[in-house]
Design a protein around this motif. Structure first.
Motif, PDB file in Angstrom:
ATOM      1  N   THR A   2      27.250  55.133  25.555  1.00 20.81           N
ATOM      2  CA  THR A   2      26.925  55.982  24.073  1.00 20.81           C
ATOM      3  C   THR A   2      28.751  55.858  24.465  1.00 20.81           C
ATOM      4  OG1 THR A   2      25.060  56.460  25.639  1.00 20.81           O
ATOM      5  CG2 THR A   2      26.444  58.528  24.111  1.00 20.81           C
ATOM      6  N   ILE A   3      29.475  57.201  24.874  1.00 20.18           N
ATOM      7  CA  ILE A   3      30.578  56.938  24.785  1.00 20.18           C
ATOM      8  C   ILE A   3      31.797  56.268  23.938  1.00 20.18           C
ATOM      9  CG2 ILE A   3      33.339  57.831  25.788  1.00 20.18           C
ATOM     10  CD1 ILE A   3      31.830  58.252  28.038  1.00 20.18           C
ATOM     11  N   PHE A   4      31.494  54.852  24.243  1.00 21.05           N
ATOM     12  CA  PHE A   4      32.142  54.174  23.045  1.00 21.05           C
ATOM     13  C   PHE A   4      31.447  53.768  21.652  1.00 21.05           C
ATOM     14  CE2 PHE A   4      33.784  52.266  27.044  1.00 21.05           C
ATOM     15  CZ  PHE A   4      35.692  52.847  26.398  1.00 21.05           C
ATOM     16  N   TRP A   5      29.930  53.902  21.560  1.00 21.50           N
ATOM     17  CA  TRP A   5      29.109  53.779  20.845  1.00 21.50           C
ATOM     18  C   TRP A   5      29.680  54.927  18.973  1.00 21.50           C
ATOM     19  CZ3 TRP A   5      24.151  50.931  19.517  1.00 21.50           C
ATOM     20  CH2 TRP A   5      23.786  51.994  18.515  1.00 21.50           C
ATOM     21  N   ILE A   6      29.581  56.185  20.273  1.00 21.73           N
ATOM     22  CA  ILE A   6      30.075  57.421  19.425  1.00 21.73           C
ATOM     23  C   ILE A   6      31.373  57.997  18.190  1.00 21.73           C
ATOM     24  CG2 ILE A   6      30.636  60.107  19.729  1.00 21.73           C
ATOM     25  CD1 ILE A   6      28.536  60.148  21.673  1.00 21.73           C
ATOM     26  N   LEU A   7      32.180  56.756  19.560  1.00 19.24           N
ATOM     27  CA  LEU A   7      33.192  56.479  19.313  1.00 19.24           C
ATOM     28  C   LEU A   7      34.176  55.811  18.528  1.00 19.24           C
ATOM     29  CD1 LEU A   7      36.476  56.428  22.519  1.00 19.24           C
ATOM     30  CD2 LEU A   7      35.659  58.509  20.908  1.00 19.24           C
ATOM     31  N   ASP A  19      30.385  45.105  18.372  1.00 13.89           N
ATOM     32  CA  ASP A  19      30.328  46.454  18.843  1.00 13.89           C
ATOM     33  C   ASP A  19      29.905  46.135  20.167  1.00 13.89           C
ATOM     34  OD1 ASP A  19      27.657  46.017  19.330  1.00 13.89           O
ATOM     35  OD2 ASP A  19      27.163  47.681  17.641  1.00 13.89           O
ATOM     36  N   VAL A  20      29.883  47.929  20.916  1.00 16.13           N
ATOM     37  CA  VAL A  20      29.678  48.144  22.125  1.00 16.13           C
ATOM     38  C   VAL A  20      28.610  47.149  22.704  1.00 16.13           C
ATOM     39  CG1 VAL A  20      28.737  50.193  21.976  1.00 16.13           C
ATOM     40  CG2 VAL A  20      29.871  50.212  23.703  1.00 16.13           C
ATOM     41  N   THR A  21      27.377  46.969  22.000  1.00 18.15           N
ATOM     42  CA  THR A  21      26.314  46.275  22.643  1.00 18.15           C
ATOM     43  C   THR A  21      26.335  45.349  22.572  1.00 18.15           C
ATOM     44  OG1 THR A  21      24.743  45.843  20.682  1.00 18.15           O
ATOM     45  CG2 THR A  21      24.749  48.380  21.392  1.00 18.15           C
ATOM     46  N   SER A  22      27.410  44.410  22.201  1.00 22.15           N
ATOM     47  CA  SER A  22      28.028  42.928  22.199  1.00 22.15           C
ATOM     48  C   SER A  22      27.837  42.689  23.541  1.00 22.15           C
ATOM     49  CB  SER A  22      28.249  42.865  20.834  1.00 22.15           C
ATOM     50  OG  SER A  22      28.326  43.249  20.027  1.00 22.15           O
ATOM     51  N   THR A  69      33.996  47.241  22.212  1.00 25.53           N
ATOM     52  CA  THR A  69      33.777  48.364  21.094  1.00 25.53           C
ATOM     53  C   THR A  69      34.483  48.354  20.157  1.00 25.53           C
ATOM     54  OG1 THR A  69      33.922  51.118  20.944  1.00 25.53           O
ATOM     55  CG2 THR A  69      36.107  49.878  22.078  1.00 25.53           C
ATOM     56  N   ARG A  70      33.760  49.048  19.122  1.00 21.68           N
ATOM     57  CA  ARG A  70      34.140  48.325  17.352  1.00 21.68           C
ATOM     58  C   ARG A  70      35.339  49.337  17.433  1.00 21.68           C
ATOM     59  NH1 ARG A  70      31.527  45.430  13.306  1.00 21.68           N
ATOM     60  NH2 ARG A  70      32.524  46.026  12.482  1.00 21.68           N
ATOM     61  N   PHE A  71      35.249  50.331  18.464  1.00 19.91           N
ATOM     62  CA  PHE A  71      36.991  51.576  18.590  1.00 19.91           C
ATOM     63  C   PHE A  71      37.941  51.032  18.089  1.00 19.91           C
ATOM     64  CE2 PHE A  71      39.586  54.065  21.684  1.00 19.91           C
ATOM     65  CZ  PHE A  71      39.677  55.372  20.132  1.00 19.91           C
ATOM     66  N   ALA A  72      38.767  51.559  17.569  1.00 18.40           N
ATOM     67  CA  ALA A  72      40.151  51.286  16.793  1.00 18.40           C
ATOM     68  C   ALA A  72      40.988  51.860  17.356  1.00 18.40           C
ATOM     69  CB  ALA A  72      39.937  51.732  14.750  1.00 18.40           C
ATOM     70  N   TYR A  93      33.006  56.869  15.024  1.00 18.29           N
ATOM     71  CA  TYR A  93      34.137  57.836  13.848  1.00 18.29           C
ATOM     72  C   TYR A  93      34.688  57.322  13.344  1.00 18.29           C
ATOM     73  CZ  TYR A  93      31.160  62.131  14.453  1.00 18.29           C
ATOM     74  OH  TYR A  93      29.688  62.724  14.873  1.00 18.29           O
ATOM     75  N   TYR A  94      35.815  56.328  14.491  1.00 18.98           N
ATOM     76  CA  TYR A  94      37.138  55.297  14.542  1.00 18.98           C
ATOM     77  C   TYR A  94      37.169  54.079  14.172  1.00 18.98           C
ATOM     78  CZ  TYR A  94      38.200  60.553  15.710  1.00 18.98           C
ATOM     79  OH  TYR A  94      38.177  61.702  15.732  1.00 18.98           O
ATOM     80  N   PRO A  95      36.071  53.288  13.464  1.00 22.62           N
ATOM     81  CA  PRO A  95      35.881  52.269  13.454  1.00 22.62           C
ATOM     82  C   PRO A  95      36.983  50.941  13.087  1.00 22.62           C
ATOM     83  CG  PRO A  95      35.030  52.504  11.628  1.00 22.62           C
ATOM     84  CD  PRO A  95      35.026  53.675  12.829  1.00 22.62           C
ATOM     85  N   PHE A  96      36.639  49.754  13.582  1.00 20.13           N
ATOM     86  CA  PHE A  96      38.120  48.519  14.069  1.00 20.13           C
ATOM     87  C   PHE A  96      37.982  48.510  12.501  1.00 20.13           C
ATOM     88  CE2 PHE A  96      38.251  44.516  13.223  1.00 20.13           C
ATOM     89  CZ  PHE A  96      40.079  44.295  13.097  1.00 20.13           C
TER      90      PHE A  96
END
Length: 272
Positions: free
Chosen positions: A25-30, A133-136, A182-185, A33-36
């Protein structure tokens, strides 16, 4: 230290499940909002495929949990493993155990999944994801996951570690599984700095580039030292990364039946 480790030995399943859900959930949200990289895709459909594969691995994990308990009891009874050969503080034994687990059950088996042709067929399910993404993180063919579990038990037998060490490692692995995918940048300078010690999202994205030789780099899961030590580390221009696998029908990335059948699809020309 002992009290801390003992907690993981008696940690209820519901707490482990909460940890799993919280990390996703945390990385899904991040990453929202801030995708790579901003790219439109059906995130919930994509997640459904990956989380269904996760449900398969959770069933397998339950079965292996029973086998693992038996191996630990037998190993302790016969005093099998490296840690029975010498006396050392608990924290030293823990570090040794985590190093062996990360090397054998993560880097080592991952390397084999890429280098052995039959195992690579299984591992293509993980690499066929065009929307990383995070689910991967838990997008694995069930047999691929079984190989990883067997490797972990092999590391347990080599070290003779107590079960609390192993369960602590599993909790850490949950975090890194989703952190690295995660796709979080993460800011590039910070990502590069962290990659000297641990595997980062930026580092691992090169591993998911659709073409070799980048596909065959950055095998680590927790520590990046193995990739640096064995010459498989890569950090290049992130803008060049394209997710997926060039030998796969990328329009089928979220079709579960296609993914489960990938390892046995004779129409695919594998390059290994």
């Amino acid at each position: 230290m002992n009290a801390f480790l003992d907690f993981f030995e008696v940690m209820p399943i519901w707490q482990k499940l909460i940890w799993l859900i919280a990390v996703i959930t945390i990385f899904w949200i991040l990453e929202g909002y801030y995708p790579f990289r901003k790219k439109s895709y059906k995130k919930w459909k994509h997640a459904r495929t990956n989380l269904t594969l996760l449900s398969f691995t959770m069933v397998i994990n339950t079965v292996f949990g029973i086998a693992t308990a038996g191996i630990f009891l037998w190993g302790q009874k016969v005093q099998l493993g490296l840690l029975h050969w010498f006396e050392a503080p608990v924290w030293v034994e823990l570090i040794i155990s985590l190093l062996f687990l990360d090397l054998i059950a993560q880097y080592g088996v991952h390397y084999l999944l890429h280098k052995n042709k039959w195992l690579w067929h299984l591992h293509t399910v993980h690499h066929s994801d065009t929307h990383l993404d995070v689910t991967s993180g838990t997008r694995h063919h069930p047999i691929d996951f079984i190989m990883r579990e067997v490797a972990a038990l092999f590391a347990v037998l080599i070290t003779g570690m107590p079960i609390s060490f192993y369960l602590f490692y599993r909790i850490i692995t949950i975090f890194f599984t989703y952190w690295t995918h995660t796709r979080f940048a993460v800011p590039e300078k910070l990502d590069k700095a962290l990659s000297y010690i641990i595997v980062t999202p930026g580092m691992h994205r090169f591993h998911h580039h659709r073409e070799m030789p980048w596909t065959d780099t950055n095998y680590g899961n927790i520590l990046s030292i193995w990739d640096r030590l064995f010459g498989t580390f890569l950090y290049d221009d992130p803008s060049k990364i394209e997710f997926g696998l060039d030998i796969i029908d990328e329009t089928q990335t979220d079709v579960l039946s296609y993914q489960l059948g990938l390892p046995f699809d004779k129409r695919i020309t594998y390059k290994k």
